[in-house]
Every structure is written in structure tokens, then in C-alpha cells.
Write a protein that holds these residues in place. Structure first.
Motif, PDB file in Angstrom:
ATOM      1  N   ARG A 273       0.826  -1.194   0.000  1.00  0.00           N
ATOM      2  CA  ARG A 273       0.000   0.000   0.000  1.00  0.00           C
ATOM      3  C   ARG A 273       0.863   1.246   0.000  1.00  0.00           C
ATOM      4  N   MET A 274       1.932   1.230   0.804  1.00  0.00           N
ATOM      5  CA  MET A 274       2.834   2.376   0.882  1.00  0.00           C
ATOM      6  C   MET A 274       3.582   2.580  -0.434  1.00  0.00           C
ATOM      7  N   LEU A 275       3.876   1.486  -1.119  1.00  0.00           N
ATOM      8  CA  LEU A 275       4.497   1.592  -2.439  1.00  0.00           C
ATOM      9  C   LEU A 275       3.535   2.246  -3.424  1.00  0.00           C
ATOM     10  N   GLY A 276       2.281   1.800  -3.397  1.00  0.00           N
ATOM     11  CA  GLY A 276       1.272   2.376  -4.282  1.00  0.00           C
ATOM     12  C   GLY A 276       1.036   3.849  -4.016  1.00  0.00           C
ATOM     13  N   ASP A 277       1.174   4.261  -2.751  1.00  0.00           N
ATOM     14  CA  ASP A 277       0.966   5.661  -2.371  1.00  0.00           C
ATOM     15  C   ASP A 277       2.216   6.521  -2.597  1.00  0.00           C
ATOM     16  N   GLY A 278       3.336   5.879  -2.942  1.00  0.00           N
ATOM     17  CA  GLY A 278       4.572   6.608  -3.151  1.00  0.00           C
ATOM     18  C   GLY A 278       5.363   6.858  -1.886  1.00  0.00           C
ATOM     19  N   GLU A 279       4.906   6.289  -0.755  1.00  0.00           N
ATOM     20  CA  GLU A 279       5.604   6.506   0.516  1.00  0.00           C
ATOM     21  C   GLU A 279       6.895   5.709   0.579  1.00  0.00           C
ATOM     22  N   LEU A 280       6.893   4.514  -0.016  1.00  0.00           N
ATOM     23  CA  LEU A 280       8.085   3.690  -0.127  1.00  0.00           C
ATOM     24  C   LEU A 280       8.430   3.504  -1.608  1.00  0.00           C
ATOM     25  N   LYS A 281       9.698   3.247  -1.870  1.00  0.00           N
ATOM     26  CA  LYS A 281      10.126   2.981  -3.246  1.00  0.00           C
ATOM     27  C   LYS A 281      10.333   1.500  -3.520  1.00  0.00           C
ATOM     28  N   LEU A 282      10.353   0.678  -2.475  1.00  0.00           N
ATOM     29  CA  LEU A 282      10.556  -0.758  -2.628  1.00  0.00           C
ATOM     30  C   LEU A 282       9.581  -1.492  -1.723  1.00  0.00           C
ATOM     31  N   SER A 283       9.083  -2.618  -2.190  1.00  0.00           N
ATOM     32  CA  SER A 283       8.263  -3.489  -1.354  1.00  0.00           C
ATOM     33  C   SER A 283       8.682  -4.928  -1.606  1.00  0.00           C
ATOM     34  N   LEU A 284       7.988  -5.858  -0.934  1.00  0.00           N
ATOM     35  CA  LEU A 284       8.357  -7.256  -1.086  1.00  0.00           C
ATOM     36  C   LEU A 284       7.133  -8.147  -0.923  1.00  0.00           C
ATOM     37  N   THR A 285       7.273  -9.370  -1.387  1.00  0.00           N
ATOM     38  CA  THR A 285       6.215 -10.363  -1.316  1.00  0.00           C
ATOM     39  C   THR A 285       6.861 -11.739  -1.323  1.00  0.00           C
ATOM     40  N   PHE A 286       6.103 -12.774  -1.001  1.00  0.00           N
ATOM     41  CA  PHE A 286       6.622 -14.131  -1.094  1.00  0.00           C
ATOM     42  C   PHE A 286       5.922 -14.879  -2.222  1.00  0.00           C
ATOM     43  N   ASN A 287       5.305 -14.114  -3.132  1.00  0.00           N
ATOM     44  CA  ASN A 287       4.645 -14.710  -4.289  1.00  0.00           C
ATOM     45  C   ASN A 287       5.031 -13.911  -5.526  1.00  0.00           C
ATOM     46  N   PRO A 288       5.749 -14.504  -6.482  1.00  0.00           N
ATOM     47  CA  PRO A 288       6.183 -13.768  -7.665  1.00  0.00           C
ATOM     48  C   PRO A 288       5.047 -13.203  -8.513  1.00  0.00           C
ATOM     49  N   THR A 289       3.805 -13.628  -8.278  1.00  0.00           N
ATOM     50  CA  THR A 289       2.672 -13.102  -9.043  1.00  0.00           C
ATOM     51  C   THR A 289       1.909 -12.007  -8.286  1.00  0.00           C
ATOM     52  N   GLU A 290       2.348 -11.679  -7.084  1.00  0.00           N
ATOM     53  CA  GLU A 290       1.603 -10.749  -6.231  1.00  0.00           C
ATOM     54  C   GLU A 290       1.421  -9.378  -6.879  1.00  0.00           C
ATOM     55  N   ALA A 291       2.488  -8.845  -7.459  1.00  0.00           N
ATOM     56  CA  ALA A 291       2.382  -7.512  -8.056  1.00  0.00           C
ATOM     57  C   ALA A 291       1.360  -7.501  -9.184  1.00  0.00           C
ATOM     58  N   ALA A 292       1.376  -8.528 -10.021  1.00  0.00           N
ATOM     59  CA  ALA A 292       0.407  -8.608 -11.117  1.00  0.00           C
ATOM     60  C   ALA A 292      -1.015  -8.679 -10.577  1.00  0.00           C
ATOM     61  N   HIS A 293      -1.193  -9.448  -9.516  1.00  0.00           N
ATOM     62  CA  HIS A 293      -2.517  -9.563  -8.902  1.00  0.00           C
ATOM     63  C   HIS A 293      -2.985  -8.213  -8.355  1.00  0.00           C
ATOM     64  N   LEU A 294      -2.084  -7.474  -7.721  1.00  0.00           N
ATOM     65  CA  LEU A 294      -2.447  -6.171  -7.152  1.00  0.00           C
ATOM     66  C   LEU A 294      -2.718  -5.147  -8.249  1.00  0.00           C
ATOM     67  N   ILE A 295      -2.015  -5.259  -9.369  1.00  0.00           N
ATOM     68  CA  ILE A 295      -2.281  -4.372 -10.504  1.00  0.00           C
ATOM     69  C   ILE A 295      -3.668  -4.658 -11.067  1.00  0.00           C
ATOM     70  N   LEU A 296      -4.012  -5.944 -11.197  1.00  0.00           N
ATOM     71  CA  LEU A 296      -5.341  -6.301 -11.690  1.00  0.00           C
ATOM     72  C   LEU A 296      -6.438  -5.745 -10.787  1.00  0.00           C
ATOM     73  N   LYS A 297      -6.199  -5.730  -9.483  1.00  0.00           N
ATOM     74  CA  LYS A 297      -7.189  -5.211  -8.526  1.00  0.00           C
ATOM     75  C   LYS A 297      -7.220  -3.691  -8.474  1.00  0.00           C
ATOM     76  N   GLY A 298      -6.213  -3.059  -9.075  1.00  0.00           N
ATOM     77  CA  GLY A 298      -6.138  -1.613  -9.016  1.00  0.00           C
ATOM     78  C   GLY A 298      -5.425  -1.082  -7.792  1.00  0.00           C
ATOM     79  N   ASP A 299      -4.765  -1.970  -7.036  1.00  0.00           N
ATOM     80  CA  ASP A 299      -4.071  -1.548  -5.817  1.00  0.00           C
ATOM     81  C   ASP A 299      -2.665  -1.038  -6.089  1.00  0.00           C
ATOM     82  N   LEU A 300      -2.096  -1.382  -7.236  1.00  0.00           N
ATOM     83  CA  LEU A 300      -0.788  -0.877  -7.656  1.00  0.00           C
ATOM     84  C   LEU A 300      -0.902  -0.373  -9.087  1.00  0.00           C
ATOM     85  N   PRO A 301      -0.108   0.628  -9.457  1.00  0.00           N
ATOM     86  CA  PRO A 301      -0.134   1.102 -10.847  1.00  0.00           C
ATOM     87  C   PRO A 301       0.511   0.079 -11.782  1.00  0.00           C
TER      88      PRO A 301
END
Length: 413
Positions: A273-301
Motif C-alpha cells: 500500500r505504501m508503495l502504491g501511495d509513493g511513501e516507499l520505493k521498494l516493497s516485497l512479497t513471497f509470491n512472484p505473481t503478487e504484483a500482477a494480482h495487485l495491478i489487476l485489482k487496481g491496488d498498484l499502478p
């Protein structure tokens, strides 16, 4: 006396009208009566016959809408194909399931768990207690499709010994926004340099959050003088020697982090969420598909992307295991075999369905995706497109030791 896994397996085979040798690789290889393949086929056919009409109580994490929906789809397919009823027993903590298996076994009660989603310390606890049915995993018809280059034979440095079947995989993956970060850090040293150049714009989840502890383990693999010691059970002297560079690294980076390292995000979800808001420049996940999933939901650009470190990132496999006192071991094996099928693995890996990465060989997966029309989902923005080496998990005992030391040093800030 609680039956051992070998006795359990013999009883199952006797109930199917088969001798123990029917599923023994050595016996199949040396038998003059029939080729190995025909014996294996006959043995599996007998298991499928025994499974028909059984109800399999599958104890699995129930906190994700996508995973729950996937299991419901699998239950429909399994009922239609094999006549097996799959009941999803939704759990929040697998350790609770382990304690229930222990209690039922100690009291010699019929098991209420036929299949469990498991890995790490929970698997080791059941294995050490001789509370698992098997070996069985490598005798599944779909086992030859598994990518054995993945850590499917060891679970947090513990040999699986055929007692659990791989289901999916996970790997530490980092996320950045291309508009903010064109060249991401690809090592611990580069991450520290990035923090110096971008004060207040990096962080990690506060341990003992799972993702925070995983980040610590990743750093430990990079920074320890001898990473081989991490595969062994932890003790005081190796802990001190291995972690000294880690604490020195954290002492340097914390003042450069978000809120000067006095506070930490509560979770990876908060970091995203902080990455999407521009508060952080780096984030992490334990699922290589997480970013794509969040983009589909509109939670990340859509400008966000996934990346790894040059020497690799920590990864593991999650498994399915059958308790020794399971009431439907034949049905449980049929379920596990279906969940290893190309159809089931392709659907599970589809970001639009779940996005849990497959454990099948890449060529098998690619062929199945093409046949099933699922390849389009693999081109979605945010997916990890580069090949990142998988670094094995440290021995499970390092987790609590790392968390304890981190909290002692930084937990009161």
C-alpha cells in the motif's frame, strides 16, 4: 500402539488386495513377472477404486478468497472424475491441525484429518513423531511431471522421504515502480546503497511478521560468512558467528529507513500500500505473481514490476501430507495426484484465478498453458519475468532464534 507409516501402508495395500511389493520401486525393478509400468498402473488403479466413495477432509488455510475458490473448483472436478468428496476444513494456523493429529493419535482415535496443507516446522513435527502416512508421494502417476530442480525433496532442510507431495512454490520477490526506480538493488550491499540515496523510502515488515522474518533470512544467506551452517540446526556459537554481519548491516540501514527505523510496517500488505501511495520505493512479497494480482485489482499502478537479487532469493515449496491415522488415505492420494495434474497446476498458477506458482517442469507447464489457453495471463504487467535462482530455506530452528535476537536488539525502539 500407534501404527507406523510402514504398517499403515501395508494395511492399505492389503485392503486393496495388493502386496507391499506392488508399490515398492525395488520390487518393481526386479520382478520377472511383469514390467514396472504395468505393476505401477495396477497399483494405482486399485487405489483409485478404493478411493471412490470416500470423503477426504482437507485441512488447509482458509484465509484467502482466491485459494478457497480454487479448492472449491478442485472439489467439483475430483467428485466428477473420481467419485471422491473433498471437504475443505478451513484453518487459520496449521499448528492447530498438528496438535489435533497428535492428540487423536495419542488417544488412538480415528483421524479427522485426511490431507493437510503443510511445510516447515509443522512437517518436521509430524515426521519426527512418526505421524505421517507413507512414503507415497513419488509413486503418484503425476510425480514424473514435477520439477525436481526445485526443493521438492527437502522441506526447510528436512528430507521429505516421500511423506508429502509438492503443491506450489513461493519465492521472495521485490516490487518497485518503474517511474521511481529504473535500476533496482540486487544484493544486500546495493539495497544499503539505495537506502543511502533514498533516505526514508525503504523498510521491511517488523519481525516476527512472516515477510519480515523472511527478509532477515534472505539477508543472512547473503551476509553470513558460511551460509552452509544455516542448513543445520541452530546453536549458540554458529548463531553468533553467522549473524554478526547481519546485525552490523541492520545497524547501518535502520537510521536510513522509513521513520529512521524506529517503526516498521506491520506487514507486506502495508508495504505494498505504501508503495502504491509513493511513501516507499521498494516493497516485497513471497509470491512472484503478487504484483500482477495487485495491478489487476487496481491496488498498484501498471508501472510496477517484480525483481530478484543476482545471487537468488529465498524460496520454498508448500506440500500436502497424509496423517498416519487418516481414514481415507486412498482418497487423499487421488486428491493430491489431481492437484499435481497439468490442468490443476495451470489453473492454480493463473493470476486471474489464484496465482500460486506451479511445481511442474517448465516445459510441461508451457505445453499445458498453450493447450488450455492460459498463457495470456502470464504476460500481465507486474509478473516476475526474469529468472531468479532459488536459495533454500535455513533449517527451521533458525526462525525463532533470528526473531528472538532481532526483538532483543530492535524490538523496543
Amino acid at each position: 500402539m500407534i501404527p507406523t507409516p510402514l504398517i499403515q501402508r501395508r494395511r492399505l495395500l492389503q485392503g486393496l488386495g495388493l502386496g507391499l511389493a506392488a508399490l515398492s520401486p525395488l520390487a518393481r525393478a526386479s520382478s520377472p513377472k511383469a514390467p514396472q509400468a504395468s505393476k505401477a498402473t495396477a497399483a494405482w488403479s486399485a487405489i483409485e477404486s478404493a478411493a471412490r466413495g470416500q470423503t477426504v477432509y482437507f485441512n488447509a488455510w482458509g484465509g484467502g478468497d482466491t485459494s478457497n475458490a480454487y479448492i472449491a473448483w478442485a472439489a467439483d472436478e475430483i467428485a466428477r472424475r473420481y467419485g471422491v468428496t473433498l471437504r475443505h476444513v478451513k484453518v487459520s494456523d496449521t499448528a492447530d491441525v498438528v496438535r489435533r493429529i497428535q492428540l487423536e493419535s495419542a488417544q488412538r482415535q480415528p483421524g479427522t484429518v485426511d490431507l493437510v496443507w503443510i511445510n516447515g516446522e509443522n512437517f518436521k513435527t509430524l515426521k519426527d513423531g512418526r505421524l505421517l502416512f507413507g512414503p507415497w508421494a513419488q509413486q503418484l502417476p503425476n510425480w514424473p511431471l514435477v520439477d525436481t530442480r526445485l526443493p521438492v525433496m527437502r522441506d526447510f532442510s528436512e528430507s521429505t522421504d516421500g511423506l508429502e507431495s509438492p503443491w506450489g512454490k513461493a519465492q521472495l520477490t521485490f516490487i518497485a515502480d518503474r517511474r521511481q526506480v529504473s535500476t533496482p538493488p540486487r544484493s544486500a550491499a546495493e539495497w544499503l546503497a539505495f537506502a543511502r540515496a533514498n533516505p526514508g523510502r525503504t523498510s521491511y515488515p517488523r519481525p516476527p511478521d512472516f515477510h519480515g522474518t523472511t527478509f532477515l533470512k534472505q539477508l543472512l544467506l547473503e551476509l553470513a560468512p558460511d551460509s552452509a551452517v544455516l542448513a543445520q540446526p541452530v546453536s549458540d556459537a554458529p548463531l553468533a558467528a553467522a549473524t554478526t554481519p547481519l546485525w552490523a548491516w541492520l545497524d547501518q540501514i535502520h537510521p536510513l529507513q522509513w521513520r529512521q527505523g524506529r517503526e516498521f510496517p506491520a506487514s507486506a500488505a502495508e508495504m505494498n500500500r505504501m508503495l502504491g501511495d509513493g511513501e516507499l520505493k521498494l516493497s516485497l512479497t513471497f509470491n512472484p505473481t503478487e504484483a500482477a494480482h495487485l495491478i489487476l485489482k487496481g491496488d498498484l499502478p501498471a508501472t510496477c514490476y517484480s525483481f530478484g537479487w543476482t545471487r537468488g532469493t529465498i524460496g520454498n515449496v508448500h506440500f500436502l501430507a497424509i496423517p498416519a491415522n487418516a481414514r481415507a488415505p486412498a482418497g487423499a492420494q487421488v486428491v493430491a495426484n489431481f492437484l499435481l495434474s497439468p490442468q490443476a497446476q495451470v489453473r492454480k498458477a493463473d493470476v486471474r484465478v489464484w496465482g500460486d506458482p506451479s511445481v511442474l517442469k517448465p516445459e510441461v507447464l508451457a505445453q499445458a498453458q498453450k493447450a488450455q489457453g492460459g498463457a495470456a495471463s502470464q504476460n500481465l504487467p507486474g509478473l516476475l519475468t526474469e529468472t531468479v535462482p532459488v536459495r533454500p530455506e535455513p533449517h527451521a530452528s533458525w526462525v525463532s532464534a533470528l526473531e528472538r535476537e532481532w526483538l532483543k536488539r530492535y524490538g523496543t525502539r
